[in-house]
Scaffold this motif. Structure first.
Motif, PDB file in Angstrom:
ATOM      1  N   GLY A  11       0.803  -1.213   0.000  1.00  0.00           N
ATOM      2  CA  GLY A  11       0.000   0.000   0.000  1.00  0.00           C
ATOM      3  C   GLY A  11       0.840   1.269   0.000  1.00  0.00           C
ATOM      4  N   SER A  12       1.902   1.252   0.788  1.00  0.00           N
ATOM      5  CA  SER A  12       2.679   2.486   0.948  1.00  0.00           C
ATOM      6  C   SER A  12       4.039   2.438   0.245  1.00  0.00           C
ATOM      7  CB  SER A  12       2.898   2.742   2.444  1.00  0.00           C
ATOM      8  OG  SER A  12       3.599   1.638   3.001  1.00  0.00           O
ATOM      9  N   ASP A  13       4.358   1.294  -0.303  1.00  0.00           N
ATOM     10  CA  ASP A  13       5.740   1.085  -0.774  1.00  0.00           C
ATOM     11  C   ASP A  13       6.189   2.029  -1.881  1.00  0.00           C
ATOM     12  OD1 ASP A  13       8.225  -0.625  -1.054  1.00  0.00           O
ATOM     13  OD2 ASP A  13       7.381  -0.693  -3.087  1.00  0.00           O
ATOM     14  N   PHE A  14       7.410   2.535  -1.757  1.00  0.00           N
ATOM     15  CA  PHE A  14       8.035   3.248  -2.878  1.00  0.00           C
ATOM     16  C   PHE A  14       9.462   2.758  -3.124  1.00  0.00           C
ATOM     17  CE2 PHE A  14       8.423   5.816   0.969  1.00  0.00           C
ATOM     18  CZ  PHE A  14       9.785   6.021   1.065  1.00  0.00           C
ATOM     19  N   ILE A  15       9.833   1.712  -2.377  1.00  0.00           N
ATOM     20  CA  ILE A  15      11.194   1.192  -2.528  1.00  0.00           C
ATOM     21  C   ILE A  15      11.229   0.103  -3.599  1.00  0.00           C
ATOM     22  CG2 ILE A  15      13.123   0.051  -1.336  1.00  0.00           C
ATOM     23  CD1 ILE A  15      12.637   2.708  -0.083  1.00  0.00           C
ATOM     24  N   VAL A  16      10.343  -0.869  -3.456  1.00  0.00           N
ATOM     25  CA  VAL A  16      10.344  -2.026  -4.350  1.00  0.00           C
ATOM     26  C   VAL A  16       9.472  -1.761  -5.571  1.00  0.00           C
ATOM     27  CG1 VAL A  16       9.973  -4.528  -4.471  1.00  0.00           C
ATOM     28  CG2 VAL A  16      10.588  -3.465  -2.295  1.00  0.00           C
ATOM     29  N   GLN A  17       8.448  -0.917  -5.373  1.00  0.00           N
ATOM     30  CA  GLN A  17       7.420  -0.708  -6.390  1.00  0.00           C
ATOM     31  C   GLN A  17       7.943  -0.460  -7.809  1.00  0.00           C
ATOM     32  OE1 GLN A  17       4.301  -1.373  -5.379  1.00  0.00           O
ATOM     33  NE2 GLN A  17       3.985  -1.455  -7.598  1.00  0.00           N
ATOM     34  N   PRO A  18       8.876   0.476  -7.986  1.00  0.00           N
ATOM     35  CA  PRO A  18       9.331   0.761  -9.362  1.00  0.00           C
ATOM     36  C   PRO A  18       9.915  -0.471 -10.047  1.00  0.00           C
ATOM     37  CG  PRO A  18      10.311   2.308  -7.784  1.00  0.00           C
ATOM     38  CD  PRO A  18       9.521   1.328  -6.994  1.00  0.00           C
ATOM     39  N   TRP A  19      10.581  -1.296  -9.274  1.00  0.00           N
ATOM     40  CA  TRP A  19      11.235  -2.481  -9.843  1.00  0.00           C
ATOM     41  C   TRP A  19      10.208  -3.570 -10.128  1.00  0.00           C
ATOM     42  CZ3 TRP A  19      16.170  -1.363 -10.919  1.00  0.00           C
ATOM     43  CH2 TRP A  19      16.741  -0.292 -10.206  1.00  0.00           C
ATOM     44  N   LEU A  20       9.253  -3.643  -9.230  1.00  0.00           N
ATOM     45  CA  LEU A  20       8.183  -4.631  -9.391  1.00  0.00           C
ATOM     46  C   LEU A  20       7.371  -4.308 -10.643  1.00  0.00           C
ATOM     47  CD1 LEU A  20       7.017  -7.031  -7.831  1.00  0.00           C
ATOM     48  CD2 LEU A  20       5.404  -5.457  -6.745  1.00  0.00           C
ATOM     49  N   GLU A  21       7.122  -3.047 -10.819  1.00  0.00           N
ATOM     50  CA  GLU A  21       6.379  -2.570 -11.989  1.00  0.00           C
ATOM     51  C   GLU A  21       7.055  -3.046 -13.267  1.00  0.00           C
ATOM     52  OE1 GLU A  21       3.175  -1.035 -13.589  1.00  0.00           O
ATOM     53  OE2 GLU A  21       3.532  -0.895 -11.402  1.00  0.00           O
ATOM     54  N   LYS A  22       8.364  -2.880 -13.303  1.00  0.00           N
ATOM     55  CA  LYS A  22       9.122  -3.295 -14.493  1.00  0.00           C
ATOM     56  C   LYS A  22       9.079  -4.805 -14.675  1.00  0.00           C
ATOM     57  CE  LYS A  22      12.887  -0.007 -14.617  1.00  0.00           C
ATOM     58  NZ  LYS A  22      14.342   0.055 -14.450  1.00  0.00           N
ATOM     59  N   ALA A  23       9.103  -5.539 -13.556  1.00  0.00           N
ATOM     60  CA  ALA A  23       9.251  -6.991 -13.659  1.00  0.00           C
ATOM     61  C   ALA A  23       7.934  -7.673 -14.039  1.00  0.00           C
ATOM     62  CB  ALA A  23       9.778  -7.563 -12.344  1.00  0.00           C
ATOM     63  N   ILE A  24       6.829  -7.363 -13.338  1.00  0.00           N
ATOM     64  CA  ILE A  24       5.588  -8.080 -13.649  1.00  0.00           C
ATOM     65  C   ILE A  24       4.422  -7.147 -13.954  1.00  0.00           C
ATOM     66  CG2 ILE A  24       6.194 -10.177 -12.378  1.00  0.00           C
ATOM     67  CD1 ILE A  24       4.414  -9.207 -10.085  1.00  0.00           C
ATOM     68  N   GLY A  25       4.611  -5.868 -13.764  1.00  0.00           N
ATOM     69  CA  GLY A  25       3.587  -4.908 -14.146  1.00  0.00           C
ATOM     70  C   GLY A  25       2.363  -4.886 -13.247  1.00  0.00           C
ATOM     71  N   ARG A  26       2.441  -5.554 -12.085  1.00  0.00           N
ATOM     72  CA  ARG A  26       1.310  -5.496 -11.152  1.00  0.00           C
ATOM     73  C   ARG A  26       1.822  -5.765  -9.746  1.00  0.00           C
ATOM     74  NH1 ARG A  26       0.158 -10.589  -9.321  1.00  0.00           N
ATOM     75  NH2 ARG A  26       0.665 -12.335 -10.685  1.00  0.00           N
ATOM     76  N   LYS A  27       0.896  -5.703  -8.782  1.00  0.00           N
ATOM     77  CA  LYS A  27       1.306  -5.985  -7.416  1.00  0.00           C
ATOM     78  C   LYS A  27       1.394  -7.490  -7.182  1.00  0.00           C
ATOM     79  CE  LYS A  27      -0.076  -1.707  -5.421  1.00  0.00           C
ATOM     80  NZ  LYS A  27      -0.797  -0.935  -4.434  1.00  0.00           N
ATOM     81  N   LEU A  28       2.030  -7.880  -6.089  1.00  0.00           N
ATOM     82  CA  LEU A  28       2.115  -9.296  -5.740  1.00  0.00           C
ATOM     83  C   LEU A  28       0.854  -9.708  -4.985  1.00  0.00           C
ATOM     84  CD1 LEU A  28       5.805  -9.555  -4.412  1.00  0.00           C
ATOM     85  CD2 LEU A  28       4.894 -10.594  -6.523  1.00  0.00           C
ATOM     86  N   VAL A  64       5.791  -6.805  14.547  1.00  0.00           N
ATOM     87  CA  VAL A  64       7.117  -6.186  14.467  1.00  0.00           C
ATOM     88  C   VAL A  64       7.444  -5.834  13.011  1.00  0.00           C
ATOM     89  CG1 VAL A  64       8.091  -7.272  16.518  1.00  0.00           C
ATOM     90  CG2 VAL A  64       8.321  -8.408  14.291  1.00  0.00           C
ATOM     91  N   ILE A  65       8.258  -4.848  12.893  1.00  0.00           N
ATOM     92  CA  ILE A  65       8.819  -4.495  11.587  1.00  0.00           C
ATOM     93  C   ILE A  65      10.320  -4.290  11.770  1.00  0.00           C
ATOM     94  CG2 ILE A  65       6.735  -3.420  10.643  1.00  0.00           C
ATOM     95  CD1 ILE A  65       8.108  -0.712  11.467  1.00  0.00           C
ATOM     96  N   SER A  66      11.058  -4.246  10.652  1.00  0.00           N
ATOM     97  CA  SER A  66      12.509  -4.112  10.763  1.00  0.00           C
ATOM     98  C   SER A  66      12.982  -2.700  10.491  1.00  0.00           C
ATOM     99  CB  SER A  66      13.205  -5.051   9.774  1.00  0.00           C
ATOM    100  OG  SER A  66      12.862  -6.384  10.053  1.00  0.00           O
ATOM    101  N   ILE A  67      12.370  -2.068   9.515  1.00  0.00           N
ATOM    102  CA  ILE A  67      12.959  -0.824   9.026  1.00  0.00           C
ATOM    103  C   ILE A  67      11.863   0.064   8.459  1.00  0.00           C
ATOM    104  CG2 ILE A  67      13.418  -1.700   6.691  1.00  0.00           C
ATOM    105  CD1 ILE A  67      16.242  -0.404   6.999  1.00  0.00           C
ATOM    106  N   ILE A  68      12.002   1.350   8.645  1.00  0.00           N
ATOM    107  CA  ILE A  68      11.046   2.295   8.071  1.00  0.00           C
ATOM    108  C   ILE A  68      11.799   3.225   7.131  1.00  0.00           C
ATOM    109  CG2 ILE A  68       9.468   4.208   8.575  1.00  0.00           C
ATOM    110  CD1 ILE A  68       9.059   2.890  11.348  1.00  0.00           C
ATOM    111  N   PHE A  69      11.240   3.398   5.923  1.00  0.00           N
ATOM    112  CA  PHE A  69      11.808   4.362   4.972  1.00  0.00           C
ATOM    113  C   PHE A  69      10.877   5.560   4.926  1.00  0.00           C
ATOM    114  CE2 PHE A  69      13.104   0.162   3.568  1.00  0.00           C
ATOM    115  CZ  PHE A  69      14.462   0.320   3.350  1.00  0.00           C
ATOM    116  N   ALA A  70      11.436   6.754   4.992  1.00  0.00           N
ATOM    117  CA  ALA A  70      10.582   7.930   4.972  1.00  0.00           C
ATOM    118  C   ALA A  70      11.089   8.940   3.959  1.00  0.00           C
ATOM    119  CB  ALA A  70      10.549   8.568   6.354  1.00  0.00           C
TER     120      ALA A  70
END
Ligand SMILES: Nc1ncnc2c1ncn2[C@@H]1O[C@H](COP(=O)(O)OP(=O)(O)O)[C@@H](O)[C@H]1O
Ligand SMILES: [Mg+2]
Lengths: 397, 229
Positions: A129-146, A214-220
């Motif tokens: 929902g909030s991702d901007f780290i993996v999203q651009p690469w995912l878009e290129k690879a399969i063109g949709r969400k997992l 729990v979570i490991s890391i937050i990107f802002a």
């Protein structure tokens, strides 16, 4: 035949004491290759870290207190590490002034044979929902969400695990592998990605070393007009269980280790350079002493001091040139060949481009030639002031 | 007057002992003159030639070349004087061992500041000079491949390469056989007559001395004119 001039005369002189000249050329080669190799290494790490942190695309990275080093190892060096903090940190960070968007990862370590059927790796559960780290690469690879029970592998782990992998057992659940991401040039190239919707099921199966919430890391990302450092400081003030890194701080630990290496390296090169200067000095002192008679004759025949020093400096320059060229070629080759055998560099992106390498080469060349000229300077100053009278009277025969 | 020496003296110190190699020599050398100097070994001949040649600064006195005190020239100008006005034939072996005969003759051209510095022209001239001094077949030989006399002749050829106005020859025929000595003298005389070169030549050969225009004798650092009875 070559035209006879000061230049050809100098070249003829170089050819006279081949062994001695060879030793000097070789020592210049050594020092220049060490320099080129070392500088290439340091710049490589530096630019690799810089590039990787830029590609993550976040202004601030928030990790559990004390986990800064672990996070860097995961994000830059592809090490497998797990570290956790409570999910509620996300909401607390969102409320801080200057924060724009926020997303988060949970890292889960696979253990082969126990939970999973792939080699040890970091599984990244990310919030689609909030991702901007993996999203651009995912878009290129399969063109949709997992979807749930779907995973995608990073570029390197795809290579490691092997092609044709259709599904994998992860923490007791079978996942369809949807493909591989392109190379991102970060440590995440070795990870496996899945949506964080799967975490609930993973917890239920109890095969992952993971606690709830729990979570490991937050990107802002920081809003325009806000200084990431100030925002980061507010976060650390509000959320005492978190450490914050600004984009330019990422890799600071690696770079500070590098700083020490850099220091040791600089001292070594400096001392070796002094040694080479002394060697050049000794060799040219001997050469000059052997040629007293000749130089005396030249001066008596009307050579100016500038002719004598030009003659010797051409010789010195050529020796420096030969050594430096060999050194640059050797050092560059070595650095290209050995780069990947350094763990620290194995997973850093990029490497040096041709311009970087050329600049390092030029620096090596200047150093090598400079060492030669520096060493030969005082013997040459001495000989050009020679009194030719002694020669005429046969005293230097 | 071509060259004028005024009360020129040069002394050396060996430890505390002062050796006066040249004392109070005054001498006027005219253009186109052919002067010979005789004298015992140690009488100061080489020192005197070196003073005239701009290679040894006198302890006192002045050396005028065309009315200019050469030891007032700055270093570079003094080098130009040595290079372009003077041809020095040294008493001792003076060829560069890693250069061929031709290259040795060409060496002074590399140091020239004025005039034609084209090395191709000079090469022709160098070969011609080597022929004229009798070593035309040794153009590409290295000094180690030449006899002492041949080396000497290459050095003589070298002294002429920059068309000097004055040749200072320090026992130039010392290690030559009689026949070659005569050839060289013939060459000198021709240069003196045709090109108008001034010669100051130190020699021990009294036969040669008699053929020169003016004969000087040095003894104990002092110079005197030889009078024939
Ligand atoms: N560099 C020197 N140091 C001390 N004495 C010297 C030096 N050069 C020449 N002399 C002395 O000066 C005198 C003249 O020497 P020189 O001009 O070579 O004589 P010549 O060429 O007539 O043999 C000699 O007594 C010689 O020993
Ligand atoms: Mg003498």
């Amino acid at each position: 035949m070559n035209r006879f001039n000061l230049f050809t005369l100098a070249i003829k002189n170089i050819q006279r004491k081949k062994f001695r000249t060879g030793i000097l050329v070789f020592s210049i080669t050594l020092i220049v290759s060490v320099l080129v190799f070392g500088v290439s290494f340091i710049l490589n790490v530096n630019s690799g870290v810089r590039r990787a942190s830029d590609r993550l695309g976040a202004d601030l990275i928030v990790v559990p207190v004390g986990a800064r080093g672990y996070a860097e190892e995961v994000l830059l060096e592809s090490k497998v590490k797990s570290f956790y903090m409570n999910k509620n940190v996300i909401e607390r960070i969102k409320r801080i002034e200057g924060i724009d968007t926020v997303t988060f990862h949970t890292y889960i370590t696979t253990i082969q044979g126990v939970c999973c059927d792939i080699p040890e790796a970091t599984v990244v559960a990310f919030n689609q929902g909030s991702d901007f780290i993996v999203q651009p690469w995912l878009e290129k690879a399969i063109g949709r969400k997992l979807e749930k029970n779907e995973a995608i592998v990073g570029h390197e782990s795809f290579l490691n695990i092997g092609m044709g992998l259709m599904d994998a057992m992860l923490f007791g659940t079978r996942f369809r592998i949807m493909g591989a991401l392109e190379k991102t040039g970060t440590g995440l190239d070795n990870a496996i990605f899945m949506s964080d919707e799967n975490i609930e099921e993973i917890l239920q199966k109890g095969k992952a070393p993971l606690k709830p919430d729990v979570i490991s890391i937050i990107f802002a990302k920081v809003q325009k007009g806000y200084d990431p450092y100030n925002v980061g400081r507010s976060i650390e003030g509000e959320v005492i269980e978190a450490d914050v890194m600004a984009r330019s701080d990422i890799g600071k630990d690696i770079i500070s280790v590098l700083g020490d290496i850099n220091m040791i390296f600089s001292i070594t090169v400096f001392m070796a350079s002094i040694l080479s200067v002394l060697l050049a000095w000794a060799i040219f002192s001997a050469t000059v002493n052997e040629r007293l008679r000749e130089v005396g004759v030249m001066l008596a025949l009307g050579a100016k001091e500038s002719h004598v020093s030009k003659l010797f400096f051409i010789e010195v320059f050529f020796i420096g040139l030969m050594g430096s060229v060999c050194g640059v070629v050797f050092g560059t080759t070595l650095s290209v060949l050995l780069m990947k055998s350094f763990t620290i560099l194995k997973n850093l992106p990029g490497g040096l481009n041709a311009v970087d390498r050329a600049a390092i080469g030029v620096a090596g060349f200047v150093t090598g030639t400079g060492i030669c000229i520096l060493g030969a300077f005082s013997p040459i100053q001495r000989i050009k002031k020679l009194e030719p009278l002694a020669v005429i009277k046969g005293e230097l025969a | 007057m071509h060259i004028v020496l005024k009360e020129v003296a040069r002394s050396y110190f060996v430890g505390k002992e002062k050796i006066e190699a040249v004392r109070n020599v005054s001498l006027e050398i005219k253009r186109r003159e052919f002067i010979s100097i005789v004298g015992h070994s140690g009488s100061g001949k080489t020192t005197l030639l070196s003073i005239i040649g701009g290679v040894a600064r006198p302890t006192s006195g002045t050396v005028l070349f065309e009315d200019n005190d050469i030891y007032f020239f700055d270093k570079d100008r003094l080098s130009e004087y040595r290079c372009e006005r003077i041809g020095f034939i040294f008493q001792f072996a003076s060829l560069l061992p890693n250069l061929t005969a031709k290259e040795n003759v060409l060496l002074p051209v590399l140091f020239k500041t004025h005039g034609n510095r084209d090395i191709a022209d000079s090469e022709k001239k160098a070969i011609e000079l080597l022929h004229r001094t009798g070593v035309g077949d040794k153009v590409n030989a290295y000094p180690s491949q030449l006899s002492g006399g041949q080396q000497r002749r290459v050095a003589i050829a070298r002294a002429f390469i920059n068309d000097p106005e004055i040749i200072l020859a320090d026992e130039p025929t010392g290690d030559l056989d009689e026949e070659t000595e005569m050839e060289i003298m013939l060459f000198f005389r021709r240069m003196n007559e045709e090109a108008g070169t001034t010669f100051v030549m130190v020699t021990h050969n009294s036969e040669l001395v008699r053929t020169t225009g003016r004969q000087l004798k040095m003894s104990n650092g002092l110079i005197s004119t030889v009078l024939h009875e």
